[in-house]
Design an enzyme around this catalytic site. Structure first.
Site, short mmCIF file in Angstrom:
data_model
loop_
_atom_site.label_atom_id
_atom_site.label_comp_id
_atom_site.label_asym_id
_atom_site.label_seq_id
_atom_site.Cartn_x
_atom_site.Cartn_y
_atom_site.Cartn_z
N SER A 101 -16.81 24.12 41.40
CA SER A 101 -16.18 24.13 41.98
C SER A 101 -14.97 22.77 41.80
O SER A 101 -14.62 22.52 40.61
CB SER A 101 -15.57 25.08 42.72
OG SER A 101 -14.23 25.83 42.58
N ASP A 246 -8.12 23.95 38.69
CA ASP A 246 -9.91 23.49 38.87
C ASP A 246 -10.76 23.56 37.56
O ASP A 246 -10.59 23.96 36.65
CB ASP A 246 -10.16 24.25 40.28
CG ASP A 246 -11.22 25.46 40.31
OD1 ASP A 246 -10.89 26.07 38.51
OD2 ASP A 246 -11.89 25.60 40.76
N ASP A 248 -13.48 24.90 36.90
CA ASP A 248 -13.87 26.07 36.42
C ASP A 248 -12.69 27.34 36.25
O ASP A 248 -13.59 28.35 36.34
CB ASP A 248 -14.84 26.54 37.34
CG ASP A 248 -14.98 27.23 38.90
OD1 ASP A 248 -13.83 26.69 39.78
OD2 ASP A 248 -15.36 28.09 39.44
N ASP A 250 -11.02 29.08 38.39
CA ASP A 250 -10.71 29.70 39.24
C ASP A 250 -9.23 29.81 40.18
O ASP A 250 -9.17 31.18 41.13
CB ASP A 250 -11.79 30.24 39.77
CG ASP A 250 -12.77 29.76 40.63
OD1 ASP A 250 -11.73 28.55 40.86
OD2 ASP A 250 -13.38 29.91 41.55
#
Length: 456
Positions: A101, A246, A248, A250
């Protein structure tokens, strides 16, 4: 440097000694434990973000799953919400997202999903950790090895689902001819966000840090000190807004047209304002998120609920209260009409629709919401401190105020609050506060911290 084992996944720094870091040995062990829970012959989705270690970790995870007799659909470079939705699209039994993340480049992680494309339960997570600890797994024989297939089409399937969302208005977004700057932080957002914008009819965009090598141009957490380039470029380009995700994809935050930060906490506030204007209902965020969501929810006649910190807890409460929108103050949007997971892509589509329909600039839209300011501090504790007992004393000390003990201790004041949480990894109490000014938030936190010190 660090290996953190939790009920929802395994996170650590690459290299070093097994058991202390996220090494190939640890990756194989925890993947095999997760595969044991699912069982031989089951189907698993795998996807990764753009980290430098991503391909190495992906290879280990995929081949361990095959060795355990599971069937793998490999999305390759992808996003967390795409993997979550792919589990449902493909009727899979689970999924593994390879991403740390917002953590810096030396980190990676295995995030584990159930058959709904949601993070596994605490019970399953505990079972997985026990299996890994005992190495109680049984690899498949040569006739039972799993099968492998790659599929790079599922990001488009994810975007197609967003385009038919009843609250996403592609036509009005395209008509506005928005000029957008994106900070893709050298990861999956460099592909996913432009693909979404193109599908929404946004043709005028610039991508910063677009090379997907995972050697992040700055700390990837979308905080003010890390978004200086984006703020500068928005002003330089005379753009309508900036978008930061970010690694990834999400978490999501925006930069206003004047180069000011829209505020990570206000991503959910703005999206909820739009959703509630079209669909009455309840909202959920975690206890450490801004009070502005409660204000906006009540303005629309809905009820606001606060969950314990953590996406799995937000999702659980959203289901319990039938929330129409929810998420976390870190820029995580969870729209149950699409799926129960934080998703920056649906957040972008809903925000752009809201912005287009409002006929306001991004800065003017931000000014339409109540202003709250947060302070985030911590208290260092002696190692022998009984933190639970200390927090009980704090709760009793503030018995005259509304107190929530779902996750630590949250004390409500008039239009302000303080949230105290103990850390699982170090002897500290995290102290989050919010008030109408930064000075008041700091002062409120300091008052409570002084009380804690007097009770120690």
């Amino acid at each position: 440097m660090a290996l953190m084992k939790s009920i929802s996944g395994i996170r650590g720094t690459i290299g070093g000694a097994p058991g202390d870091n996220l090494t190939p040995v640890d990756i194989v062990k925890f993947t095999a434990a997760y595969a044991t829970i699912l069982g031989k012959g089951k189907k698993v989705i795998v996807g990764r973000d753009g980290r430098m270690s991503g391909e190495m970790v992906r290879s280990l995870v995929v081949n361990t799953l095959l060795g355990m007799g599971l069937h793998v659909i490999d999305l390759g470079l992808s996003t967390t919400p795409t993997v979550e939705m792919a589990v449902k699209f493909e009727g899979a039994d689970g999924g593994i997202i390879l991403t740390a993340s917002h953590n810096p480049k030396q980190w990676n992680a295995l995030k584990l999903l159930n058959e709904k494309g949601e993070f596994i339960s605490a019970e399953l997570g505990q079972q997985m950790l026990q299996i890994a600890d005992k190495e109680a797994f049984d690899f498949a024989g040569v006739d039972e090895l799993g099968t492998y297939s790659a599929d790079d089409t599922l990001l488009q399937t994810h975007i197609d689902a967003i385009l038919v969302h009843p609250l996403v208005d592609k036509k009005i977004i395209a008509e506005k001819n928005f000029n957008v700057v994106i900070d893709a932080i050298n990861s999956s957002g460099a592909v996913a966000v432009p693909a979404l914008l193109e599908a929404l009819g946004v043709k005028n965009y610039t991508v910063l840090h677009a090379e997907m090598h995972g050697n992040f141009a700055h700390n990837p957490e979308p905080l003010a000190e890390n978004l200086v380039d984006l703020c500068t470029e928005v002003v330089k380009q005379k753009a309508d807004l900036g978008i930061a995700v970010d690694p990834d994809v999400d978490r999501l935050c925006f930069v206003s047209d004047d180069g000011s930060l829209f505020g990570e906490e206000y991503t959910l506030v703005a999206v909820a304002d739009y959703v509630l204007s079209k669909q009455k209902g309840n909202t959920v965020s975690n206890l450490s998120s801004t009070r502005a969501l409660k204000d906006v929810t009540e303005k629309h006649g809905g009820e606001y609920f606060a969950s314990a910190v953590g996406e799995v807890n937000v999702v659980k409460m959203m289901k319990e209260v039938n929330a129409v929108i929810g998420g976390e103050g870190n820029g995580g949007i969870i729209d149950p009409q699409l799926h129960y997971g934080r998703d920056a892509l649906i957040g972008i589509a809903l925000f752009l629709t809201h912005l287009a329909q409002s006929n306001k600039t991004t800065a003017a839209l931000r000014k339409s919401y109540p202003d709250y300011f947060m302070s985030k501090q911590k208290i260092d504790l002696p190692k022998e401190t009984d933190v639970k007992a200390l927090l009980v004393k704090v709760k009793d000390q503030y018995a005259a105020q509304p107190v929530n003990t779902v996750d630590g201790v949250k004390i409500e004041f008039d239009k302000s609050w303080v949230h105290l949480r103990s850390s699982n990894t170090e002897p500290i109490i995290r102290v989050y506060s919010e008030a109408s000014t930064t000075e008041r938030a700091d002062a409120l936190a300091n008052d409570v911290m002084n009380t804690i010190k007097s009770l120690m």
